[in-house]
Motif scaffolding. Structure first.
Motif, PDB file in Angstrom:
ATOM      1  N   VAL A   1      91.388  61.265  33.550  1.00  0.00           N
ATOM      2  CA  VAL A   1      91.179  62.570  34.187  1.00  0.00           C
ATOM      3  C   VAL A   1      92.331  63.512  33.853  1.00  0.00           C
ATOM      4  O   VAL A   1      92.129  64.720  33.695  1.00  0.00           O
ATOM      5  CB  VAL A   1      91.003  62.406  35.708  1.00  0.00           C
ATOM      6  CG1 VAL A   1      90.836  63.772  36.379  1.00  0.00           C
ATOM      7  CG2 VAL A   1      89.783  61.537  36.014  1.00  0.00           C
ATOM      8  N   THR A   2      93.536  62.974  33.708  1.00  0.00           N
ATOM      9  CA  THR A   2      94.663  63.813  33.312  1.00  0.00           C
ATOM     10  C   THR A   2      94.430  64.396  31.920  1.00  0.00           C
ATOM     11  O   THR A   2      94.660  65.584  31.681  1.00  0.00           O
ATOM     12  CB  THR A   2      95.966  63.006  33.343  1.00  0.00           C
ATOM     13  OG1 THR A   2      96.211  62.558  34.685  1.00  0.00           O
ATOM     14  CG2 THR A   2      97.150  63.854  32.882  1.00  0.00           C
ATOM     15  N   THR A   3      93.968  63.552  31.004  1.00  0.00           N
ATOM     16  CA  THR A   3      93.708  64.011  29.637  1.00  0.00           C
ATOM     17  C   THR A   3      92.608  65.058  29.598  1.00  0.00           C
ATOM     18  O   THR A   3      92.687  66.031  28.844  1.00  0.00           O
ATOM     19  CB  THR A   3      93.347  62.819  28.744  1.00  0.00           C
ATOM     20  OG1 THR A   3      94.439  61.893  28.733  1.00  0.00           O
ATOM     21  CG2 THR A   3      93.050  63.263  27.316  1.00  0.00           C
ATOM     22  N   GLU A   4      91.591  64.873  30.427  1.00  0.00           N
ATOM     23  CA  GLU A   4      90.430  65.760  30.385  1.00  0.00           C
ATOM     24  C   GLU A   4      90.583  66.994  31.260  1.00  0.00           C
ATOM     25  O   GLU A   4      89.888  67.995  31.029  1.00  0.00           O
ATOM     26  CB  GLU A   4      89.183  64.989  30.816  1.00  0.00           C
ATOM     27  CG  GLU A   4      88.821  63.856  29.860  1.00  0.00           C
ATOM     28  CD  GLU A   4      87.685  62.981  30.352  1.00  0.00           C
ATOM     29  OE1 GLU A   4      87.199  62.138  29.577  1.00  0.00           O
ATOM     30  OE2 GLU A   4      87.295  63.139  31.532  1.00  0.00           O
ATOM     31  N   CYS A   5      91.462  66.938  32.267  1.00  0.00           N
ATOM     32  CA  CYS A   5      91.509  68.037  33.245  1.00  0.00           C
ATOM     33  C   CYS A   5      92.918  68.497  33.594  1.00  0.00           C
ATOM     34  O   CYS A   5      93.263  69.658  33.394  1.00  0.00           O
ATOM     35  CB  CYS A   5      90.780  67.619  34.522  1.00  0.00           C
ATOM     36  SG  CYS A   5      90.860  68.815  35.876  1.00  0.00           S
ATOM     37  N   TYR A   6      93.737  67.607  34.147  1.00  0.00           N
ATOM     38  CA  TYR A   6      95.019  68.055  34.697  1.00  0.00           C
ATOM     39  C   TYR A   6      95.926  68.631  33.619  1.00  0.00           C
ATOM     40  O   TYR A   6      96.552  69.679  33.818  1.00  0.00           O
ATOM     41  CB  TYR A   6      95.720  66.910  35.433  1.00  0.00           C
ATOM     42  CG  TYR A   6      94.896  66.312  36.550  1.00  0.00           C
ATOM     43  CD1 TYR A   6      94.055  67.108  37.310  1.00  0.00           C
ATOM     44  CD2 TYR A   6      94.925  64.953  36.832  1.00  0.00           C
ATOM     45  CE1 TYR A   6      93.282  66.567  38.324  1.00  0.00           C
ATOM     46  CE2 TYR A   6      94.160  64.407  37.839  1.00  0.00           C
ATOM     47  CZ  TYR A   6      93.335  65.213  38.582  1.00  0.00           C
ATOM     48  OH  TYR A   6      92.563  64.673  39.587  1.00  0.00           O
ATOM     49  N   ALA A   7      96.006  67.968  32.474  1.00  0.00           N
ATOM     50  CA  ALA A   7      96.824  68.502  31.380  1.00  0.00           C
ATOM     51  C   ALA A   7      96.232  69.783  30.797  1.00  0.00           C
ATOM     52  O   ALA A   7      96.938  70.787  30.658  1.00  0.00           O
ATOM     53  CB  ALA A   7      97.017  67.443  30.299  1.00  0.00           C
ATOM     54  N   PRO A   8      94.934  69.823  30.436  1.00  0.00           N
ATOM     55  CA  PRO A   8      94.379  71.060  29.875  1.00  0.00           C
ATOM     56  C   PRO A   8      94.553  72.274  30.774  1.00  0.00           C
ATOM     57  O   PRO A   8      94.700  73.394  30.281  1.00  0.00           O
ATOM     58  CB  PRO A   8      92.900  70.716  29.682  1.00  0.00           C
ATOM     59  CG  PRO A   8      92.891  69.245  29.456  1.00  0.00           C
ATOM     60  CD  PRO A   8      93.976  68.706  30.354  1.00  0.00           C
ATOM     61  N   ASN A   9      94.558  72.088  32.080  1.00  0.00           N
ATOM     62  CA  ASN A   9      94.721  73.238  32.968  1.00  0.00           C
ATOM     63  C   ASN A   9      96.143  73.790  32.977  1.00  0.00           C
ATOM     64  O   ASN A   9      96.366  74.888  33.460  1.00  0.00           O
ATOM     65  CB  ASN A   9      94.266  72.887  34.387  1.00  0.00           C
ATOM     66  CG  ASN A   9      92.786  73.133  34.587  1.00  0.00           C
ATOM     67  OD1 ASN A   9      92.352  74.269  34.739  1.00  0.00           O
ATOM     68  ND2 ASN A   9      92.012  72.053  34.566  1.00  0.00           N
ATOM     69  N   THR A  10      97.092  73.044  32.440  1.00  0.00           N
ATOM     70  CA  THR A  10      98.448  73.598  32.316  1.00  0.00           C
ATOM     71  C   THR A  10      98.556  74.531  31.125  1.00  0.00           C
ATOM     72  O   THR A  10      99.510  75.307  31.022  1.00  0.00           O
ATOM     73  CB  THR A  10      99.503  72.482  32.172  1.00  0.00           C
ATOM     74  OG1 THR A  10      99.301  71.798  30.926  1.00  0.00           O
ATOM     75  CG2 THR A  10      99.437  71.500  33.326  1.00  0.00           C
TER      76      THR A  10
ATOM     77  N   TYR B   1      86.945  71.537  36.520  1.00  0.00           N
ATOM     78  CA  TYR B   1      87.467  72.330  35.415  1.00  0.00           C
ATOM     79  C   TYR B   1      88.048  71.423  34.318  1.00  0.00           C
ATOM     80  O   TYR B   1      89.253  71.320  34.148  1.00  0.00           O
ATOM     81  CB  TYR B   1      88.518  73.316  35.928  1.00  0.00           C
ATOM     82  CG  TYR B   1      87.981  74.210  37.033  1.00  0.00           C
ATOM     83  CD1 TYR B   1      87.031  75.186  36.756  1.00  0.00           C
ATOM     84  CD2 TYR B   1      88.395  74.050  38.355  1.00  0.00           C
ATOM     85  CE1 TYR B   1      86.508  75.987  37.768  1.00  0.00           C
ATOM     86  CE2 TYR B   1      87.883  74.846  39.365  1.00  0.00           C
ATOM     87  CZ  TYR B   1      86.937  75.806  39.069  1.00  0.00           C
ATOM     88  OH  TYR B   1      86.420  76.599  40.072  1.00  0.00           O
ATOM     89  N   GLY B   2      87.143  70.740  33.609  1.00  0.00           N
ATOM     90  CA  GLY B   2      87.588  69.953  32.465  1.00  0.00           C
ATOM     91  C   GLY B   2      87.133  68.515  32.472  1.00  0.00           C
ATOM     92  O   GLY B   2      86.862  67.952  31.415  1.00  0.00           O
ATOM     93  N   HIS B   3      87.057  67.884  33.633  1.00  0.00           N
ATOM     94  CA  HIS B   3      86.635  66.479  33.692  1.00  0.00           C
ATOM     95  C   HIS B   3      85.128  66.393  33.931  1.00  0.00           C
ATOM     96  O   HIS B   3      84.390  65.834  33.117  1.00  0.00           O
ATOM     97  CB  HIS B   3      87.394  65.746  34.793  1.00  0.00           C
ATOM     98  CG  HIS B   3      86.908  64.348  35.053  1.00  0.00           C
ATOM     99  ND1 HIS B   3      86.854  63.402  34.065  1.00  0.00           N
ATOM    100  CD2 HIS B   3      86.427  63.744  36.185  1.00  0.00           C
ATOM    101  CE1 HIS B   3      86.383  62.259  34.567  1.00  0.00           C
ATOM    102  NE2 HIS B   3      86.099  62.455  35.844  1.00  0.00           N
TER     103      HIS B   3
END
Length: 798
Positions: A42-51, A269-271
């Motif tokens: 989920v970090t790869t798909e969402c949390y990181a991209p949102n930064t 938003y991304g995941h």
């Protein structure tokens, strides 16, 4: 006069605790493959991209990036932030920095709001646990964001007045609920209430909720229609349309300030929705560009526009169960949609089992703590400091200085720490995800059972109380939908008990991990300390051997032990490791003689009290060892190819079709050469093209995934070199060559990190262009290489 119009988008970014409760670290989760676990995925798909969400121009080139966390409102959930701080510090740092940036943008009101500590359904909790959830959530927030939280998210927006009152007492000013959770409203000062149940509340204004204690808290009811279309519709397919929907939700001629706001899972938003973070970023940019309304966060809007109306809330409601709270305790029919025909009859017994443990341990823990600390309730609320301090000796000493009734002996300190860790596990076992999904066999339910198992384990140690037989007895009444398990009790036996680690098993694992120079996963979160003295070690003839002593200490409970430990490895199916009480240096020497003899596995089995083999390895241990030894697999294949190369050439010379195995060997050997060229930056593209053409002509299938990973890795390394050598064009030329070679195969790249680095280098381009215009040949070469690399990476130069 134009009334103030503002837009706020709230993302509830949250993941449950996934750590093995005995280790304090997340083990490999096969369902998250190819990632190690779901946090990582989920970090790869969402949390990181949102930064660094991409905004593309008309040509599909990256024009700019946006840290969306700095412009929206978001939940700062402790369980995922703790994991990010350890495993993805750059992402964690970007989230913390986003809150700081938002304070500059929104009149010193940050974008982050707090969250009840581990996402329990608050109306189903005792007052004691509600108090701890709020206290721990606030403390965790302050430790990370260096400010007090203004708002707090209620898990699943499940609401009751007692929880709101506790939050208000902790200084929380507002929370966010779904529109159907409003009951009645009236203007402040009026005696006339209006029924707005059924989702009829006006959502474009904040409301004051008066609480039984005399306190009050502000409630924002989000726009349910827009939120639903974001989460479950197609609104994220077009960021411009997303913005238009928000801006179109204002009144035509408002006679008061209005706030249009929504709340959804941040993972939308991304995941849940691929590229959802890009739609969000473009939506934010569009709103800012159109000047029809301003972006805001709840704290800023509340400071400028205090409530003019008050509201009553419908207690025992939530945003994800139309039946109120039944999703977390009964067979209400709410499900995830994957298996709508499945029964949820397991939910009641699981809730009953957890409550039994909770209610049995709470009074006994308070009674035991009262003998050792001044105020058990205050000590419990402050115990989060131990976790935040990663269970360090310093954190423990400071805690005892604040709470100890007197100078405590080491044994008494261990007892306090064990009781408090037991209390932490009893809260973690109530995490909402345990009941949210469709079967008791799913990870969320297994996780709460694991926390319950750990709590009962600690209860045996600290209170001489064994609740496990009763717990399992209740789970026997929990039917499963998975035919592989008869009841929840079978799930507990298969998925919980094997994952329990005592100090002895941890010591044995320490020998195994050290054999491969891998840090024990229980070290990272700080729950355990390992101090090994590995006096004997050998790695010859394809066999690995290790022998020594290891001291294992649980920093969470203070328990420790000293062990002799040994491990032997000669293949993934030939692993033996064991431990015993330490017998000193003299006792180790004869063991080492046996380990170096013809039967090392027999030596371990005959010498140590606790012995484990390959079948006893956890998935995490298999993952770690397999990753460390995987290069040996490639080397072994290459060795086979070298031995067979002459025969393969002879077969080809005679025009005889190659056997399948030989073709695979040949393809692997050729792919290995291609990988080496990519790793070197493809200094001779013609050699790469020639080898690629040879593989095509001979119908040999390259390993495209491995080649794509190698190319992506080399591009990132080249950009790191460009950062270190700001006037050297060679790294950009490397990138262009790698892309040129890789495109022969149409490889898939992983470019998120590389693009971020490149975007950070764009500031140098204007200066180099100016220098090139003045006749600087080196600058001209740099600028040209930079432009070509930008085209490859899909980034707009300016």
């Amino acid at each position: 006069m134009t009334m103030d119009r503002a837009v706020c988008i709230h993302g509830h970014f949250y993941q449950p605790s996934r750590e093995n409760p005995w280790l304090g670290e997340v083990e490999v989760q096969r369902s998250a493959a190819p990632h190690h676990d779901w946090n990582e995925r989920v970090t790869t798909e969402c949390y990181a991209p949102n930064t660094a969400a991409r905004i593309l121009d008309a040509d599909g080139m990256i024009e700019e990036t946006v840290n969306t966390y700095s412009r929206i409102s978001f939940t700062a959930a402790p369980t995922i932030l703790a994991w990010l701080a350890r495993h993805r510090p750059a992402v964690y740092g970007a989230i913390i920095e986003a809150d700081r940036e938002s304070r500059e943008r929104y009149a010193n009101h940050g974008s982050a709001i707090a969250c009840c500590y581990n996402h329990i359904i608050m109306p189903l909790a005792t007052r004691r646990d509600k108090q701890a959830q709020v206290a721990w959530g606030v403390r965790d927030f302050v430790s990370r964001f260096d400010r007090e939280p203004e708002g707090m998210w209620l898990p699943e927006t499940a609401v009751d007045l007692e929880s709101l009152d506790i939050m208000a007492g902790a200084g929380i000013r507002f929370t966010v609920l779904a529109p159907h959770q409003a009951g009645m409203v009236r203007p402040i000062g009026s005696d006339v209430w209006t029924d707005v149940s059924g989702g009829r509340a006006e959502t474009r204004m904040p409301y004051l909720c008066r609480l039984p204690s005399g306190r009050s808290i502000t409630i924002f009811f989000y726009d349910g229609g827009i939120a639903r279309d974001v989460a479950f519709g197609d609104l994220l397919s077009d960021g411009r349309r997303f913005a238009g929907r928000l801006l179109g939700a204002f009144s035509r001629n408002p006679d008061r300030p209005e706030l249009v706001h929504i709340a959804t899972d941040g993972e939308t938003y991304g995941h849940h929705r691929e590229f959802g973070e890009m739609a969000l970023a473009y939506c934010l940019k569009t709103i800012e560009a159109r000047h029809e309304a301003r972006l805001t966060v709840y704290g800023e809007y509340l400071a400028a526009h205090p409530p003019t109306h008050e509201v009553t809330v419908r207690e025992g409601t939530s945003w994800s169960c139309i039946h109120g709270l039944e999703r977390w305790r009964g067979e209400c029919g709410c499900n995830c949609g994957t298996h709508p025909e499945w029964s949820q009859a397991w939910r009641g017994p699981l809730r009953e089992a957890v409550i039994m443990v909770r209610d049995a341990l709470a009074p006994r823990a308070a009674e035991a703590l009262a003998l050792l600390v001044r105020d058990p309730a205050e000590a419990r609320d402050d115990a989060v400091a131990l976790a935040l301090g990663r269970w360090s000796d310093e954190a423990a000493a400071a805690f005892f200085a604040r709470h100890a009734l007197r100078a405590l002996s080491p044994h008494e300190q261990r007892r306090v720490l064990t009781l408090l860790e037991m209390e932490r596990q009893t809260m973690l076992m109530q995490t909402s995800c345990g009941w949210f999904f469709d079967d008791i066999t799913e990870p969320g339910s297994v996780q709460v059972m694991r926390h319950a198992g750990r709590a009962m384990d600690l209860a045996r140690q600290a209170l001489d109380l064994d609740l496990e037989p009763g717990f399992i007895g209740i789970l026997r009444r929990a039917p499963t939908n998975d035919p592989g398990y008869a009841t929840g009790a079978a799930v507990y036996e298969a998925e919980v008990r094997p994952r329990a680690f005592d100090l002895v098993r941890l010591g044995a694992g320490a020998a195994l991990y050290t054999l491969f120079d891998i840090e024990h996963p229980a070290t990272a979160p700080g729950m355990y300390a390992f101090r090994g003295a590995w006096r004997y070690r050998s790695n010859v003839g394809g066999c690995r051997r290790i022998l020594g002593t290891v001291r294992v200490r649980s920093r969470a409970t203070g328990e420790e032990t000293l062990l002799d430990a040994a491990a032997f490895f000669s293949g993934m199916d030939r692993i033996v490791f064991g431990v015993r009480e330490s017998g000193g240096e003299e006792a180790l020497r004869p063991v080492w003689v046996g380990l170096m003899g013809p039967d090392p596995a027999g030596t371990i089995s005959g010498t140590f009290d606790r012995v484990y083999t390959a079948s006893d390895l956890s998935d995490e241990e298999r993952w770690a060892i397999a990753r460390r030894t995987a290069p040996g697999l490639g080397q072994a294949i290459c060795t086979v190819y070298r031995d067979a190369a002459a025969l393969i050439r002879a077969i080809e010379d005679l025009g005889i079709p190659l056997p399948g195995a030989a073709a695979h060997l040949l393809a692997h050997a050729k792919t290995t050469r291609l990988l080496a060229m990519l790793n070197d930056g493809c200094p001779d593209p013609d050699r790469f093209f020639a080898l690629a053409e040879e593989m095509r002509a001979r119908n040999l299938a390259p390993d495209l995934a491995a080649l794509g990973e190698a190319a992506s890795r080399r591009i990132t390394l080249s950009l790191r070199a460009a950062e270190d050598r700001p006037e050297d064009p060679a790294p950009f030329e490397d990138i262009v060559r790698v892309f040129g070679c890789a495109n022969v195969f149409g490889l898939s790249f992983t470019l998120w990190e590389s693009q971020n680095i490149f975007i950070g280098l764009r500031g140098c381009y204007a200066d180099m262009e100016q220098r090139a215009a003045r006749g600087d040949g080196g600058a001209e070469r740099w600028a040209g290489a930079f432009r070509r690399a930008a085209a490859c990476l899909g980034v707009r130069v300016a």
